[in-house]
Design an enzyme around this catalytic site. Structure first.
Site, PDB file in Angstrom:
ATOM      1  N   HIS A 120      -2.845  -5.143   4.103  1.00 20.64           N
ATOM      2  CA  HIS A 120      -1.855  -6.605   3.656  1.00 20.64           C
ATOM      3  C   HIS A 120      -3.094  -7.329   3.708  1.00 20.64           C
ATOM      4  O   HIS A 120      -3.913  -7.460   4.703  1.00 20.64           O
ATOM      5  CB  HIS A 120      -0.293  -6.982   4.510  1.00 20.64           C
ATOM      6  CG  HIS A 120      -0.020  -7.965   4.021  1.00 20.64           C
ATOM      7  ND1 HIS A 120      -0.477  -9.553   4.196  1.00 20.64           N
ATOM      8  CD2 HIS A 120       1.150  -8.455   2.681  1.00 20.64           C
ATOM      9  CE1 HIS A 120       0.245  -9.843   3.695  1.00 20.64           C
ATOM     10  NE2 HIS A 120       0.612 -10.109   2.884  1.00 20.64           N
ATOM     11  N   ASP A 200       0.597  -2.123  12.075  1.00 13.18           N
ATOM     12  CA  ASP A 200       1.385  -3.408  11.338  1.00 13.18           C
ATOM     13  C   ASP A 200       2.688  -2.955  10.905  1.00 13.18           C
ATOM     14  O   ASP A 200       2.586  -2.445   9.421  1.00 13.18           O
ATOM     15  CB  ASP A 200       0.418  -3.934   9.987  1.00 13.18           C
ATOM     16  CG  ASP A 200       1.196  -4.946   9.199  1.00 13.18           C
ATOM     17  OD1 ASP A 200       2.182  -5.104   9.206  1.00 13.18           O
ATOM     18  OD2 ASP A 200       0.577  -4.977   7.979  1.00 13.18           O
ATOM     19  N   GLN A 203       6.789  -3.673   6.612  1.00 10.64           N
ATOM     20  CA  GLN A 203       7.580  -3.103   5.814  1.00 10.64           C
ATOM     21  C   GLN A 203       8.068  -2.059   6.795  1.00 10.64           C
ATOM     22  O   GLN A 203       8.396  -1.321   6.044  1.00 10.64           O
ATOM     23  CB  GLN A 203       6.698  -2.891   4.530  1.00 10.64           C
ATOM     24  CG  GLN A 203       5.843  -4.173   3.937  1.00 10.64           C
ATOM     25  CD  GLN A 203       7.193  -4.609   3.309  1.00 10.64           C
ATOM     26  OE1 GLN A 203       8.666  -4.437   2.988  1.00 10.64           O
ATOM     27  NE2 GLN A 203       6.744  -5.889   3.329  1.00 10.64           N
ATOM     28  N   LYS A 226      12.480 -10.035   7.611  1.00 16.21           N
ATOM     29  CA  LYS A 226      12.259  -8.721   6.149  1.00 16.21           C
ATOM     30  C   LYS A 226      13.592  -8.233   6.699  1.00 16.21           C
ATOM     31  O   LYS A 226      13.301  -7.291   5.942  1.00 16.21           O
ATOM     32  CB  LYS A 226      11.042  -7.695   6.724  1.00 16.21           C
ATOM     33  CG  LYS A 226       9.026  -8.315   6.472  1.00 16.21           C
ATOM     34  CD  LYS A 226       8.885  -8.343   4.814  1.00 16.21           C
ATOM     35  CE  LYS A 226       7.496  -9.320   4.722  1.00 16.21           C
ATOM     36  NZ  LYS A 226       7.222  -9.614   3.629  1.00 16.21           N
ATOM     37  N   CYS A 364      -0.784  -9.417  -1.951  1.00 15.74           N
ATOM     38  CA  CYS A 364      -1.468  -9.569  -0.909  1.00 15.74           C
ATOM     39  C   CYS A 364      -1.763  -8.474  -0.335  1.00 15.74           C
ATOM     40  O   CYS A 364      -2.717  -8.019   0.884  1.00 15.74           O
ATOM     41  CB  CYS A 364      -0.944 -10.656   0.317  1.00 15.74           C
ATOM     42  SG  CYS A 364      -0.119 -12.009   0.289  1.00 15.74           S
TER      43      CYS A 364
HETATM   44  N1  PMP Z   1       1.974  -7.182   6.251  1.00 16.38           N
HETATM   45  C1  PMP Z   1       2.612  -6.441   5.776  1.00 16.38           C
HETATM   46  C2  PMP Z   1       2.949  -4.821   5.466  1.00 16.38           C
HETATM   47  C3  PMP Z   1       3.446  -6.953   4.750  1.00 16.38           C
HETATM   48  O1  PMP Z   1       4.836  -6.687   4.339  1.00 16.38           O
HETATM   49  C4  PMP Z   1       3.383  -8.684   5.451  1.00 16.38           C
HETATM   50  C5  PMP Z   1       4.325  -9.338   4.087  1.00 16.38           C
HETATM   51  N2  PMP Z   1       4.400  -9.343   3.154  1.00 16.38           N
HETATM   52  C6  PMP Z   1       2.782  -9.311   6.144  1.00 16.38           C
HETATM   53  C7  PMP Z   1       2.153  -8.248   7.063  1.00 16.38           C
HETATM   54  C8  PMP Z   1       2.644 -10.541   6.393  1.00 16.38           C
HETATM   55  O2  PMP Z   1       3.851 -10.631   6.695  1.00 16.38           O
HETATM   56  P1  PMP Z   1       4.525 -12.391   7.359  1.00 16.38           P
HETATM   57  O3  PMP Z   1       4.312 -13.494   5.498  1.00 16.38           O
HETATM   58  O4  PMP Z   1       5.864 -12.746   7.520  1.00 16.38           O
HETATM   59  O5  PMP Z   1       3.917 -13.109   8.258  1.00 16.38           O
END
Ligand code: PMP
Length: 406
Positions: A120, A200, A203, A226, A364
């Site tokens: 991401h 990270d 997910q 999440k 993203c």
């Molecule tokens: N890493 C991953 C794998 C994600 O799926 C996400 C959220 N889509 C993020 C980071 C960022 O999370 P947040 O926007 O809640 O900070």
């Protein structure tokens, strides 16, 4: 698990969207919240709203006790050793920015950081920002066409200069589960240096049983929203020995021991990383969300979601012209796909007319899209309340959409 009963706990799942009953399949973006969480937030503001750690008065003490009790709950949930290893942040993004800011300050010229091609943006850009102008290299672990990491490349990428490896446990764009535990083990065998390992877990946390000690990671980042908790709150787990040595990320109230214009000393972890007033109500809601997940049992949730994933994959594969992107054997939570040459945006828009919420775009994770040479995908993502009926309605709708678009 009785999903019909569980659905009743989530008020939003009962609404209509575009005059159709909502089928919510955008859980990788954010999950819906059970009534228990919503009510806990309201209860906090109605009955004990006060700033934490600051007051001798009763309300402040109640708020502080509850705020700290949730830290203990999180510690147990991810099996950290101590609650002082749990830092409250705004979410995964802030957790990784904190790490990137703090850890890169102690790196030397020529040091290397490894991330993967399927990260991401929040596990790419913070490293780029903090390495800019320094002679620190960001190396990329490539993915194979099925979305899994190309582990043969590890031998070429890991060197004696590697200092940090930061990887997603589950890819948000493809739903592929990565064996981070095994990868960290291999990395530590290749290099003799002490390499810091970061997960990270944005997910991973809703779909896997997370045990940070078993994973063998130094840091684990995730967002509460999440996993059925409010937005605006998240966690950075870090091993105590490392946190004690790390340079604070932001300065302000609560993170100091003593301040003078000549010299300021810092508080102990986790407080030295929690400058300013935290989002107390969201922490309270987070505690309720963990309670909710624990009451169902994460193992039961995983078993249910596995069945949903298998069923959805089978149904989607039977739709003519549909191609799954990242068709790996181990997946959790999400399926990315394309239909013929149609744009994912059109698929998403047509499904929305039928009350079905999915995500479209690059999620993203633009380097993933570059890997497949596509502008984006349509992504359906699941949660503990997704049932077979939701998948049937989604697949039937998708069949109609596929006919319309081809
Ligand atoms: N890493 C991953 C794998 C994600 O799926 C996400 C959220 N889509 C993020 C980071 C960022 O999370 P947040 O926007 O809640 O900070």
């Amino acid at each position: 698990m009785d999903i019909k009963e569980i659905k009743k706990d989530f008020p939003i799942l009962g609404i209509n969207v575009n005059k159709k009953p909502l089928i919510y399949l955008d859980n990788a973006a954010t999950t819906q919240k059970p009534i228990q969480v919503i009510e806990a937030i309201s209860d906090y503001y109605r009955n004990y709203n006060a700033n934490v750690h600051r007051g001798v008065h009763t309300l402040s003490q109640i708020a502080t006790d509850k705020f700290e009790a949730v830290r203990e709950q999180i510690k147990n949930f991810i099996n950290a050793k101590e609650s002082s290893e749990i830092i409250y942040t705004r979410g995964t993004t802030e957790s990784i920015n904190l790490l990137a800011s703090s850890l890169t300050k102690t790196l030397q010229e020529g040091d290397e950081i490894i991330i993967s091609e399927s990260e991401h943006h929040s596990n790419i850009v913070p490293w780029q920002l903090n390495c800019e102008g320094k002679n620190i290299k960001i190396k990329i672990l490539p993915i194979r066409d099925d979305g899994s990491y190309d582990l043969d490349e590890l031998e070429n990428i890991v060197t004696e200069n590697t200092r940090i490896v930061s990887l997603a446990q589950v890819s948000n764009s493809l739903g592929v589960v990565h064996r981070v535990k095994e990868i960290f083990h291999r990395v530590r065998k290749i290099s003799h240096r002490n390499i810091l390992t970061i997960v990270d877990g944005a997910q991973g946390i809703p779909h896997l049983k997370v045990d940070v000690q078993d994973l063998g990671c130094d840091f684990y980042c995730f967002s509460a929203h999440k996993i059925y908790a409010p937005m605006g709150i998240g966690v950075l787990y870090g091993r105590k020995e490392l946190l004690e040595e790390m340079i604070p990320y932001q300065g302000g109230g609560e993170m100091i021991k003593e301040v003078s214009f000549e010299k300021t000393t810092y508080n102990v972890a986790p407080y030295r990383f929690e400058a300013g007033t935290p989002s107390v109500a969201d922490v309270i809601g987070f505690g309720k969300a963990i309670e909710y997940v624990n009451s169902l049992g994460i193992e039961n949730i995983i078993a249910h979601e596995d069945k949903i994933m298998q069923y959805a994959t089978e149904r989607l594969k039977n739709i003519e012209g549909l191609r799954i992107i990242g068709d790996y054997k181990e997946k959790a939570g999400a399926i990315s796909f394309l239909i013929g040459n149609s744009h994912p945006f059109d698929v998403g828009t047509l499904l929305d007319q039928l009350g079905i919420a999915i995500r479209t775009g690059h999620h993203c994770a633009q380097p993933v899209m570059q890997h497949y040479n596509i502008p984006g995908t349509a992504r359906a993502s699941f949660a503990l309340y997704t049932d077979f009926e939701d998948i049937d309605k989604f697949a039937d709708a998708l069949k109609r959409v596929a006919l319309m678009l081809q």
